[in-house]
Structures are given as structure tokens and as C-alpha cells.
Scaffold this motif. Structure first.
Motif, PDB file in Angstrom:
ATOM      1  N   ALA A 159       0.843  -1.196   0.000  1.00 18.65           N
ATOM      2  CA  ALA A 159       0.000   0.000   0.000  1.00 18.65           C
ATOM      3  C   ALA A 159       0.882   1.251   0.000  1.00 18.65           C
ATOM      4  CB  ALA A 159      -0.941  -0.007   1.215  1.00 18.65           C
ATOM      5  N   VAL A 160       0.235   2.381  -0.178  1.00 20.66           N
ATOM      6  CA  VAL A 160       0.891   3.687  -0.302  1.00 20.66           C
ATOM      7  C   VAL A 160       1.369   4.196   1.055  1.00 20.66           C
ATOM      8  CG1 VAL A 160       0.382   6.128  -0.811  1.00 20.66           C
ATOM      9  CG2 VAL A 160      -0.382   4.320  -2.380  1.00 20.66           C
ATOM     10  N   VAL A 211       0.825  11.339  -2.890  1.00 20.87           N
ATOM     11  CA  VAL A 211       0.002  10.133  -2.784  1.00 20.87           C
ATOM     12  C   VAL A 211      -0.161   9.477  -4.155  1.00 20.87           C
ATOM     13  CG1 VAL A 211      -2.273   9.221  -2.197  1.00 20.87           C
ATOM     14  CG2 VAL A 211      -1.217  10.970  -0.752  1.00 20.87           C
ATOM     15  N   LEU A 212      -0.539  10.271  -5.155  1.00 23.08           N
ATOM     16  CA  LEU A 212      -0.828   9.710  -6.472  1.00 23.08           C
ATOM     17  C   LEU A 212       0.424   9.138  -7.136  1.00 23.08           C
ATOM     18  CD1 LEU A 212      -3.033   9.212  -8.544  1.00 23.08           C
ATOM     19  CD2 LEU A 212      -2.545  11.461  -9.523  1.00 23.08           C
ATOM     20  N   LYS A 213       1.556   9.842  -7.030  1.00 23.77           N
ATOM     21  CA  LYS A 213       2.794   9.349  -7.621  1.00 23.77           C
ATOM     22  C   LYS A 213       3.226   8.042  -6.968  1.00 23.77           C
ATOM     23  CE  LYS A 213       6.515   9.641 -10.216  1.00 23.77           C
ATOM     24  NZ  LYS A 213       6.437   9.402 -11.687  1.00 23.77           N
ATOM     25  N   ASP A 214       3.026   7.943  -5.673  1.00 24.29           N
ATOM     26  CA  ASP A 214       3.372   6.703  -4.980  1.00 24.29           C
ATOM     27  C   ASP A 214       2.463   5.572  -5.449  1.00 24.29           C
ATOM     28  OD1 ASP A 214       4.859   5.161  -3.209  1.00 24.29           O
ATOM     29  OD2 ASP A 214       3.543   5.581  -1.515  1.00 24.29           O
ATOM     30  N   ARG A 215       1.185   5.861  -5.546  1.00 24.10           N
ATOM     31  CA  ARG A 215       0.245   4.831  -6.006  1.00 24.10           C
ATOM     32  C   ARG A 215       0.605   4.357  -7.407  1.00 24.10           C
ATOM     33  NH1 ARG A 215      -6.186   5.238  -7.501  1.00 24.10           N
ATOM     34  NH2 ARG A 215      -6.483   2.987  -7.668  1.00 24.10           N
ATOM     35  N   GLU A 216       0.874   5.295  -8.318  1.00 24.93           N
ATOM     36  CA  GLU A 216       1.236   4.939  -9.686  1.00 24.93           C
ATOM     37  C   GLU A 216       2.502   4.086  -9.725  1.00 24.93           C
ATOM     38  OE1 GLU A 216      -0.488   8.731 -12.265  1.00 24.93           O
ATOM     39  OE2 GLU A 216       1.570   8.772 -11.504  1.00 24.93           O
ATOM     40  N   THR A 217       3.505   4.492  -8.959  1.00 29.04           N
ATOM     41  CA  THR A 217       4.782   3.776  -8.950  1.00 29.04           C
ATOM     42  C   THR A 217       4.611   2.358  -8.430  1.00 29.04           C
ATOM     43  OG1 THR A 217       6.009   5.839  -8.619  1.00 29.04           O
ATOM     44  CG2 THR A 217       7.139   3.793  -8.045  1.00 29.04           C
ATOM     45  N   LEU A 218       3.873   2.205  -7.347  1.00 30.65           N
ATOM     46  CA  LEU A 218       3.682   0.877  -6.758  1.00 30.65           C
ATOM     47  C   LEU A 218       2.820  -0.009  -7.656  1.00 30.65           C
ATOM     48  CD1 LEU A 218       3.188   1.819  -2.996  1.00 30.65           C
ATOM     49  CD2 LEU A 218       5.279   1.067  -4.148  1.00 30.65           C
ATOM     50  N   GLU A 219       1.832   0.574  -8.305  1.00 29.06           N
ATOM     51  CA  GLU A 219       0.999  -0.222  -9.220  1.00 29.06           C
ATOM     52  C   GLU A 219       1.816  -0.698 -10.418  1.00 29.06           C
ATOM     53  OE1 GLU A 219      -3.508   1.387  -8.310  1.00 29.06           O
ATOM     54  OE2 GLU A 219      -2.414   2.275  -9.990  1.00 29.06           O
ATOM     55  N   GLY A 238       2.155  -4.556 -10.404  1.00 30.02           N
ATOM     56  CA  GLY A 238       1.146  -5.048 -11.335  1.00 30.02           C
ATOM     57  C   GLY A 238      -0.188  -5.342 -10.698  1.00 30.02           C
ATOM     58  N   ARG A 239      -0.569  -4.546  -9.735  1.00 34.74           N
ATOM     59  CA  ARG A 239      -1.859  -4.741  -9.071  1.00 34.74           C
ATOM     60  C   ARG A 239      -2.462  -3.380  -8.722  1.00 34.74           C
ATOM     61  NH1 ARG A 239       0.462  -7.448  -3.528  1.00 34.74           N
ATOM     62  NH2 ARG A 239       1.548  -8.707  -5.088  1.00 34.74           N
ATOM     63  N   VAL A 240      -3.775  -3.347  -8.561  1.00 27.41           N
ATOM     64  CA  VAL A 240      -4.444  -2.106  -8.149  1.00 27.41           C
ATOM     65  C   VAL A 240      -4.204  -1.893  -6.662  1.00 27.41           C
ATOM     66  CG1 VAL A 240      -6.666  -0.942  -7.887  1.00 27.41           C
ATOM     67  CG2 VAL A 240      -6.199  -2.307  -9.938  1.00 27.41           C
ATOM     68  N   ILE A 241      -3.791  -0.695  -6.305  1.00 35.68           N
ATOM     69  CA  ILE A 241      -3.501  -0.363  -4.911  1.00 35.68           C
ATOM     70  C   ILE A 241      -4.457   0.722  -4.455  1.00 35.68           C
ATOM     71  CG2 ILE A 241      -1.792   0.687  -3.376  1.00 35.68           C
ATOM     72  CD1 ILE A 241       0.348  -0.789  -5.031  1.00 35.68           C
ATOM     73  N   LYS A 242      -5.154   0.453  -3.361  1.00 43.76           N
ATOM     74  CA  LYS A 242      -6.193   1.383  -2.915  1.00 43.76           C
ATOM     75  C   LYS A 242      -6.091   1.741  -1.436  1.00 43.76           C
ATOM     76  CE  LYS A 242      -9.494  -2.465  -2.363  1.00 43.76           C
ATOM     77  NZ  LYS A 242      -8.540  -3.538  -2.708  1.00 43.76           N
ATOM     78  N   LYS A 299      -8.779  11.137  -1.063  1.00 42.89           N
ATOM     79  CA  LYS A 299      -9.950  10.697  -1.831  1.00 42.89           C
ATOM     80  C   LYS A 299      -9.732  10.883  -3.327  1.00 42.89           C
ATOM     81  CE  LYS A 299     -13.808  11.301   1.426  1.00 42.89           C
ATOM     82  NZ  LYS A 299     -15.065  12.063   1.682  1.00 42.89           N
ATOM     83  N   GLY A 300      -9.155  12.026  -3.702  1.00 37.88           N
ATOM     84  CA  GLY A 300      -8.938  12.326  -5.104  1.00 37.88           C
ATOM     85  C   GLY A 300      -7.970  11.377  -5.775  1.00 37.88           C
ATOM     86  N   CYS A 301      -7.140  10.722  -4.991  1.00 40.36           N
ATOM     87  CA  CYS A 301      -6.174   9.765  -5.529  1.00 40.36           C
ATOM     88  C   CYS A 301      -6.716   8.345  -5.550  1.00 40.36           C
ATOM     89  CB  CYS A 301      -4.886   9.817  -4.708  1.00 40.36           C
ATOM     90  SG  CYS A 301      -3.983  11.368  -4.877  1.00 40.36           S
ATOM     91  N   GLY A 302      -7.972   8.163  -5.192  1.00 38.73           N
ATOM     92  CA  GLY A 302      -8.581   6.848  -5.249  1.00 38.73           C
ATOM     93  C   GLY A 302      -8.247   5.944  -4.085  1.00 38.73           C
TER      94      GLY A 302
END
Length: 277
Positions: A76-77, A97-105, A109-113, A132-135
Motif C-alpha cells: 500500500a501507499v 500520494v498519487l505518484k506513490d500509487r502509480e509507482t507501486l501499481e 502489477g496490481r491495483v492499490i487502494k 480521496k482524489g487519488c482513489g
């Protein structure tokens, strides 16, 4: 009178989850201990802090993939640069938050929420809007309750305790020994949520703390061991149940089998099905 209570898979009343931050090399030993005793958890990583070379205390991107992707645990992020979100501009917080989520995904290779707030910094409307805006669907703070409540505010999740809490084993025993009773409120579901940083075991030379906890808490048929994300998904599935006007039918529109204690009996509502009770 309330007569509907969520149950975890296989009608278990209790669940245990762990949450550990920063992606340090000591996660290897922690995961070894967790896997030995059947515990599961979420590891919150900083995509912008992966070192280029091996040999440091942070895992490289390749080492992180090898460790977490081949395990039953969740990634997770934790912020691309581990920023204290409550202390920076909303645009900066959103990007972290968003850059971390994108990098980890991209890495796993999985959706991270899910996520854990870096430095426990989460106060303010701008942080909530950024998350919230970053999903992000669920996020852990550094707060502790010393209780076993299932989260209701998923973007401000509180743990039961940090592993350095001197009452850790006292709380663990209270959790394990809790029994159902004639008191209807004693039948509510229970979650033990432990969090921390694996490097603390190394710094404090107290690996015995998590070893004792894992040995005592693990391997119990009456407990569901799950990641933060698995618990979130399951609770959302339970909350999505639809009841007929007379209460004699229950529809489960989700893709997850849901277990509940309803009108003084156990009821399973399979994914996508309607059952009569």
C-alpha cells in the motif's frame, strides 16, 4: 433489538491484521515470522525512496518486488517522498500520494487502494480531499484505541496498538479469550489491528516481542488472518447486502461470499445470490 451481526469468512467472529511501514530490509525477517504463524498484513511503501543500489537499510525496487509480490501480504501507499501531508500544500500532498500509487501499481502489477499516513500526518480537509482524489479507499493513522473495533471511518483507521505498547500481550490475550455470550452486544465482530515499523525490532533489539505475539495469536481456527485490503473489501461486501421488506430474503450483489449472524442463526449469502432465511 439488533439481530444482524457481521461475521468474517467461515462464520468467524474475530480477525487479525498487521500494518508495517517504510519498506526496510527488516521486513524480510518480519514476513518470515508472520508466514510461520499464518499472520497477514499490509506493507506501506515509499515509491520515491527505493535506492538504486543494494546494501542499504531500504529495499531496492527489485528487492521489494521479490519480497512482497511473492507473499500473501498487501502493498500500500506511504507517500512517494514520505511527506507529512498535513504540513504541505494540497497539490503537493496529492502528488505525493498519487505518484506513490502509480509507482507501486507499475512495480507490482496490481491495483492499490490503501495507505498509511507518513508520520501520522492526516488532519485537515485538504488531506482528506487529496487522499480521496487519488482513489485511496482506506488509510491508517498512528492512533491506537487498545480496542478491537472494526473501522467505520476508513480514511482515519485506528490501530488496536503499536507493537511497543507494554500491554500488547495483555490485549492479545483479552482478544483471544473473549467469548460469545447471552449479551447481544458481545456478539459484535472483533478486529485486532497491530502496526509499527520492522526496523524498530532491530533498533530496540526486541524481535522477541513480535515472535511472542505471532506464536500466541497465529494458527487459530477461530480467527481470520487478512490484509487491511481484504478486511476493507469484506466489510464493503457485507454493507452492500440488501434485505427484503419482510426481512426473509437477503441479496448479495458483491463478488464476495458474505457470512452473518442473523436472527440468532448463521447465514451464508454467496456472491451474487439471494437466499431465504
Amino acid at each position: 433489538m439488533r439481530y444482524t451481526f457481521m461475521r468474517f469468512p467461515n462464520f468467524r467472529r474475530k480477525a487479525v491484521t498487521l500494518s508495517y511501514d517504510d519498506g526496510k530490509i527488516y521486513d524480510r525477517k518480519l514476513i518470515e515470522i508472520m508466514d510461520k504463524h499464518g499472520l497477514k498484513g499490509t506493507f506501506n511503501l515509499n515509491g520515491g525512496l527505493f535506492p538504486k543500489e543494494t546494501g542499504g537499510i531500504r529495499l531496492t525496487k527489485e528487492e521489494a518486488y521479490e519480497l512482497y509480490a511473492n507473499s500473501p501480504h498487501e502493498v500500500a501507499v506511504h507517500g512517494y517522498h514520505h511527506l507529512s501531508l498535513g504540513e504541505v500544500d494540497q497539490t503537493v500532498a496529492t502528488r505525493d500520494v498519487l505518484k506513490d500509487r502509480e509507482t507501486l501499481e507499475e512495480t507490482f502489477g496490481r491495483v492499490i487502494k490503501g495507505m498509511a499516513y507518513a508520520n501520522g500526518s492526516f488532519s485537515g480537509d485538504k488531506v482528506l480531499a487529496a487522499v480521496k482524489g487519488c482513489g485511496i479507499c482506506y488509510a491508517r493513522t498512528t492512533g491506537c484505541t487498545e480496542r478491537f473495533n472494526v473501522p467505520e471511518d476508513w480514511l482515519h483507521m485506528l490501530g488496536t496498538c503499536h507493537h511497543n505498547n507494554p500491554r500488547l500481550m495483555e490485549l492479545a490475550k483479552a482478544f483471544v479469550e473473549a467469548k460469545d455470550s447471552a449479551n447481544v452486544w458481545a456478539n459484535t465482530p472483533m478486529l485486532f489491528y497491530l502496526w509499527g515499523h520492522s526496523y524498530e525490532f532491530n533498533d530496540n533489539d526486541n524481535w522477541h516481542v513480535i515472535e511472542e505475539f505471532a506464536e500466541y495469536m497465529g494458527g487459530r481456527e477461530e480467527i481470520w488472518y487478512a490484509t487491511n485490503g481484504e478486511i476493507y473489501d469484506y466489510v464493503q461486501a457485507y454493507n452492500s447486502l440488501q434485505f427484503s421488506a419482510n426481512g426473509e430474503m437477503i441479496r448479495n450483489p458483491s463478488a464476495i461470499d458474505v457470512y452473518l449472524y442473523y436472527r440468532e442463526k448463521n447465514v451464508l449469502v454467496p456472491a451474487g445470490k439471494t437466499v431465504k432465511v
